[in-house]
Design an enzyme around this catalytic site. Structure first.
Site, PDB file in Angstrom:
ATOM      1  N   LYS A 160       0.844  -1.192   0.000  1.00 20.78           N
ATOM      2  CA  LYS A 160       0.000   0.000   0.000  1.00 20.78           C
ATOM      3  C   LYS A 160       0.879   1.242   0.000  1.00 20.78           C
ATOM      4  O   LYS A 160       1.980   1.222   0.539  1.00 20.78           O
ATOM      5  CB  LYS A 160      -0.910   0.015   1.236  1.00 20.78           C
ATOM      6  CG  LYS A 160      -1.921  -1.126   1.287  1.00 20.78           C
ATOM      7  CD  LYS A 160      -2.839  -1.006   2.491  1.00 20.78           C
ATOM      8  CE  LYS A 160      -3.885  -2.118   2.482  1.00 20.78           C
ATOM      9  NZ  LYS A 160      -4.819  -2.016   3.629  1.00 20.78           N
ATOM     10  N   GLU A 202       1.380  -5.148   4.240  1.00 16.68           N
ATOM     11  CA  GLU A 202       0.520  -5.830   5.215  1.00 16.68           C
ATOM     12  C   GLU A 202       0.228  -7.230   4.722  1.00 16.68           C
ATOM     13  O   GLU A 202       0.239  -7.484   3.510  1.00 16.68           O
ATOM     14  CB  GLU A 202      -0.842  -5.106   5.328  1.00 16.68           C
ATOM     15  CG  GLU A 202      -0.830  -3.826   6.118  1.00 16.68           C
ATOM     16  CD  GLU A 202      -2.210  -3.163   6.177  1.00 16.68           C
ATOM     17  OE1 GLU A 202      -3.141  -3.599   5.463  1.00 16.68           O
ATOM     18  OE2 GLU A 202      -2.342  -2.200   6.948  1.00 16.68           O
ATOM     19  N   LYS A 203      -0.097  -8.102   5.644  1.00  7.64           N
ATOM     20  CA  LYS A 203      -0.604  -9.420   5.269  1.00  7.64           C
ATOM     21  C   LYS A 203      -1.940  -9.180   4.559  1.00  7.64           C
ATOM     22  O   LYS A 203      -2.729  -8.346   4.987  1.00  7.64           O
ATOM     23  CB  LYS A 203      -0.805 -10.267   6.526  1.00  7.64           C
ATOM     24  CG  LYS A 203      -1.434 -11.602   6.258  1.00  7.64           C
ATOM     25  CD  LYS A 203      -0.527 -12.733   6.737  1.00  7.64           C
ATOM     26  CE  LYS A 203      -1.089 -14.084   6.315  1.00  7.64           C
ATOM     27  NZ  LYS A 203      -0.292 -14.708   5.254  1.00  7.64           N
ATOM     28  N   HIS A 210     -14.763  -3.794   5.510  1.00  5.20           N
ATOM     29  CA  HIS A 210     -14.293  -2.448   5.847  1.00  5.20           C
ATOM     30  C   HIS A 210     -15.326  -1.872   6.805  1.00  5.20           C
ATOM     31  O   HIS A 210     -16.449  -1.599   6.418  1.00  5.20           O
ATOM     32  CB  HIS A 210     -14.181  -1.609   4.572  1.00  5.20           C
ATOM     33  CG  HIS A 210     -13.932  -0.153   4.801  1.00  5.20           C
ATOM     34  ND1 HIS A 210     -12.990   0.568   4.102  1.00  5.20           N
ATOM     35  CD2 HIS A 210     -14.497   0.732   5.653  1.00  5.20           C
ATOM     36  CE1 HIS A 210     -12.997   1.820   4.528  1.00  5.20           C
ATOM     37  NE2 HIS A 210     -13.914   1.957   5.457  1.00  5.20           N
ATOM     38  N   GLU A 277     -10.764   3.877  10.401  1.00  5.46           N
ATOM     39  CA  GLU A 277     -11.145   2.741   9.562  1.00  5.46           C
ATOM     40  C   GLU A 277     -10.453   1.468  10.030  1.00  5.46           C
ATOM     41  O   GLU A 277      -9.267   1.507  10.372  1.00  5.46           O
ATOM     42  CB  GLU A 277     -10.743   2.995   8.099  1.00  5.46           C
ATOM     43  CG  GLU A 277     -11.466   4.168   7.463  1.00  5.46           C
ATOM     44  CD  GLU A 277     -11.163   4.315   5.966  1.00  5.46           C
ATOM     45  OE1 GLU A 277     -11.958   4.970   5.297  1.00  5.46           O
ATOM     46  OE2 GLU A 277     -10.151   3.773   5.487  1.00  5.46           O
ATOM     47  N   GLU A 290      -6.762   2.839   8.711  1.00  2.00           N
ATOM     48  CA  GLU A 290      -6.295   4.214   8.551  1.00  2.00           C
ATOM     49  C   GLU A 290      -7.244   5.212   9.199  1.00  2.00           C
ATOM     50  O   GLU A 290      -8.315   4.845   9.679  1.00  2.00           O
ATOM     51  CB  GLU A 290      -6.048   4.546   7.075  1.00  2.00           C
ATOM     52  CG  GLU A 290      -7.229   4.330   6.162  1.00  2.00           C
ATOM     53  CD  GLU A 290      -6.875   4.554   4.682  1.00  2.00           C
ATOM     54  OE1 GLU A 290      -7.360   5.539   4.130  1.00  2.00           O
ATOM     55  OE2 GLU A 290      -6.125   3.742   4.101  1.00  2.00           O
ATOM     56  N   ASN A 292      -9.328   8.892   8.691  1.00  3.05           N
ATOM     57  CA  ASN A 292      -9.806   9.902   7.748  1.00  3.05           C
ATOM     58  C   ASN A 292     -10.110  11.166   8.528  1.00  3.05           C
ATOM     59  O   ASN A 292     -10.920  11.164   9.440  1.00  3.05           O
ATOM     60  CB  ASN A 292     -11.058   9.425   7.008  1.00  3.05           C
ATOM     61  CG  ASN A 292     -10.741   8.346   5.980  1.00  3.05           C
ATOM     62  OD1 ASN A 292     -11.584   7.524   5.677  1.00  3.05           O
ATOM     63  ND2 ASN A 292      -9.519   8.335   5.464  1.00  3.05           N
ATOM     64  N   ARG A 294     -11.621  14.007   7.937  1.00  2.00           N
ATOM     65  CA  ARG A 294     -12.622  14.885   7.322  1.00  2.00           C
ATOM     66  C   ARG A 294     -14.007  14.356   7.664  1.00  2.00           C
ATOM     67  O   ARG A 294     -14.134  13.268   8.205  1.00  2.00           O
ATOM     68  CB  ARG A 294     -12.475  14.827   5.801  1.00  2.00           C
ATOM     69  CG  ARG A 294     -12.669  13.410   5.281  1.00  2.00           C
ATOM     70  CD  ARG A 294     -12.767  13.289   3.779  1.00  2.00           C
ATOM     71  NE  ARG A 294     -13.139  11.946   3.370  1.00  2.00           N
ATOM     72  CZ  ARG A 294     -12.314  10.916   3.270  1.00  2.00           C
ATOM     73  NH1 ARG A 294     -11.030  11.055   3.566  1.00  2.00           N
ATOM     74  NH2 ARG A 294     -12.749   9.727   2.896  1.00  2.00           N
ATOM     75  N   ARG A 340     -24.993   5.588  -2.836  1.00  2.00           N
ATOM     76  CA  ARG A 340     -24.457   6.717  -3.596  1.00  2.00           C
ATOM     77  C   ARG A 340     -25.000   6.609  -5.024  1.00  2.00           C
ATOM     78  O   ARG A 340     -24.816   5.576  -5.674  1.00  2.00           O
ATOM     79  CB  ARG A 340     -22.935   6.668  -3.634  1.00  2.00           C
ATOM     80  CG  ARG A 340     -22.314   6.754  -2.252  1.00  2.00           C
ATOM     81  CD  ARG A 340     -20.822   6.871  -2.353  1.00  2.00           C
ATOM     82  NE  ARG A 340     -20.203   6.848  -1.038  1.00  2.00           N
ATOM     83  CZ  ARG A 340     -18.948   7.197  -0.806  1.00  2.00           C
ATOM     84  NH1 ARG A 340     -18.169   7.593  -1.821  1.00  2.00           N
ATOM     85  NH2 ARG A 340     -18.444   7.147   0.410  1.00  2.00           N
TER      86      ARG A 340
END
Ligand code: MV4
Length: 459
Positions: A160, A202-203, A210, A277, A290, A292, A294, A340
């Site tokens: 990543k 990462e593995k 997610h 996350e 990670e 975020n 915002r 969305r």
């Protein structure tokens, strides 16, 4: 402590409209900014004032820092709300606001900087004892180092980009002999996309979900979480459907993931609203992924189940007010799902901008549509193709699914193609209805329609 008198909204579309609504309720005046082609856009009509900041291309308008700061100055705006995308996670912009004496409605520039450095954020969490997927301790800078870590954790692995987002610079590697090439390809892709080729490893977790947690922190030591959102239904790293609670959540799970999120926010000295996350594997084990920094597109599902207006709270926090809520007063009710709706060909997911000749949105109890679209509006080709978010709330997941089916059936958007036909299929699919889906779901559904990812790979 005083709330702002006037806020400039450095964004467009549905999120600009959403922010204007929050400001209205708080008695704050609003300033819209817009590009040459957006004079007739809904956010411009709804704001109290508006300033044209440049030509259509984002680089010259919604990303133009001096232009936006000048607009804030000439309109006497005390604060800037960046929404999501554009300048929302640009630490230089947050800093420039500060230097100009304008409050940036978001976390500190340090928070943004660390959130944007994914290898470092991961390392920080690991050191604080928050579980992370086995992998590198911080960035890996050489091919030798990456081989060493990969051998230790075992294949498959995933590379990543530290500056990553949108899946760029991400590579799944199944065996050692593929690693060298993948490393250089991912590095090159990350460098081209972000101007930074730094990678971490990462593995690879197969069948991951997610799941993310909304947090709020006032910088005075008070940090709460508003429960989780499941964002597993994605395509090409774009979320399509989000829900809260997660179909796999239990009281115990929420408590655990919520505590991790609060610990993560504390480790970052986080201030304002944000999202932590996580990767959740098929055994239900939780790993930090990670941060975020915002407000997110999918924040409405959390608002629907908690009854909290996240944007209003975000503005209050930026003005220096302490958190209004205690963890014990957060009691999610029922189930919310968001779709969305993009101006895209639903078969091939390619943008389909143009004039909306007719627009009718669904309504009724438990149905919310966040949009800036209207009959006669021309969807520009310059920006993101998302034109509406359809959000429903029901007493339980099945009730929410039924409501979503009804609402999708009621939505009329003519003149352009939208993803509504694809979304209808999802809500009739047994794997979605059962909640037993993973990150491969959309690929599976799309492949059934003879569509392949451009690279023919799953990540
Ligand atoms: C992963 C993964 C498997 N293992 N990380 C991260 C960002 C997101 N856009 C894709 N990500 C993934 N990270 C580990 N260690 C698999 C994915 C992934 C994915 C995640 C969520 C939803 C759809 C996805 C599709 C492909 C890969």
């Amino acid at each position: 402590m005083k709330l702002f008198k006037k806020i400039l909204i450095a964004n467009r579309g549905e999120i600009a409209v959403r922010i204007i609504r929050a400001c209205r309720e708080l008695g704050i005046r609003t300033v819209a900014v817009y590009s040459d082609i957006e004079k007739e856009s809904m956010h411009v009509r709804l704001a109290d004032e508006s300033v044209c900041i440049g030509p259509a291309s984002s680089a010259q308008s919604y990303l133009n820092i001096p232009g936006i700061l000048s607009a804030a100055e000439i309109t006497d705006s005390e604060a800037v709300h960046p929404g999501y995308g554009f300048l929302a996670e640009n630490p230089h912009f947050a800093e420039a606001c500060f230097t100009s004496g304008i409050t940036f409605i978001g976390p500190t520039s340090e928070n943004i900087r660390l959130g944007g450095d994914k290898a470092k954020a991961r390392q920080t969490m690991k050191r604080k004892g928050i579980p992370v997927v086995p992998g590198s301790d911080g960035p890996v800078t050489s091919e030798e180092a990456i081989v060493k870590v990969a051998k230790k954790i075992g294949f498959p692995v995933i590379l990543k980009a530290s500056a990553g987002g949108g899946g760029k610079g991400m590579r799944v590697v199944n065996e050692e002999r593929e690693l060298e090439q993948a490393f250089y390809l991912a590095q090159r892709e990350a460098l081209a996309a972000f101007g930074n080729g730094e990678l971490y490893i990462e593995k690879f977790i197969p069948d991951m979900r997610h799941i993310e947690v909304q947090i709020m922190a006032d910088g005075k030591g008070n940090i709460i979480h508003l429960g989780e959102r499941d964002c597993t239904i994605q395509r090409r790293h774009q979320k399509l459907i989000e829900e809260s609670p997660s179909p796999i959540s239990t009281e115990k799970f929420r408590k655990k993931i919520g505590e991790y999120a609060i610990r993560a926010a504390r480790a970052l000295r986080y201030k304002n609203i944000g999202t932590i996350e996580f990767i959740v594997d098929s055994a239900g084990d939780i790993y930090f992924m990670e941060v975020n920094t915002r407000v997110q597109v999918e924040h409405p599902v959390t608002e629907m189940v908690t009854g909290i207006d996240i944007i209003k709270e975000q503005i209050r926090l930026a003005a220096g007010f302490p958190l209004e809520y205690k963890q014990s007063s957060i009691k999610p009710v029922g189930h919310s799902i968001e779709c969305r709706i993009n101006a895209e060909d639903p078969e091939r997911f390619i943008p389909n901008p143009g004039k909306i000749t007719f627009f009718y949105q669904p309504g009724g109890p438990g149905i919310r549509v966040d949009t800036a679209a209207y009959s006669g509006w021309v969807v520009p080709s310059y920006y993101d193709s998302m034109i509406a978010k359809l959000v429903v709330h029901g007493s339980n997941r099945m009730a929410a699914i039924e409501k979503m089916r009804s609402a999708l059936g009621e939505f009329v958007i003519e003149g352009i193609k939208t993803t509504i036909p694809f979304l209808k299929k999802v809500f009739d699919h047994h794997d979605f209805i059962s909640g037993q889906f993973d990150t491969g779901f959309v690929e599976k559904l799309s492949r059934a329609n003879a569509v392949m990812d451009e690279k023919g790979q799953t990540t």
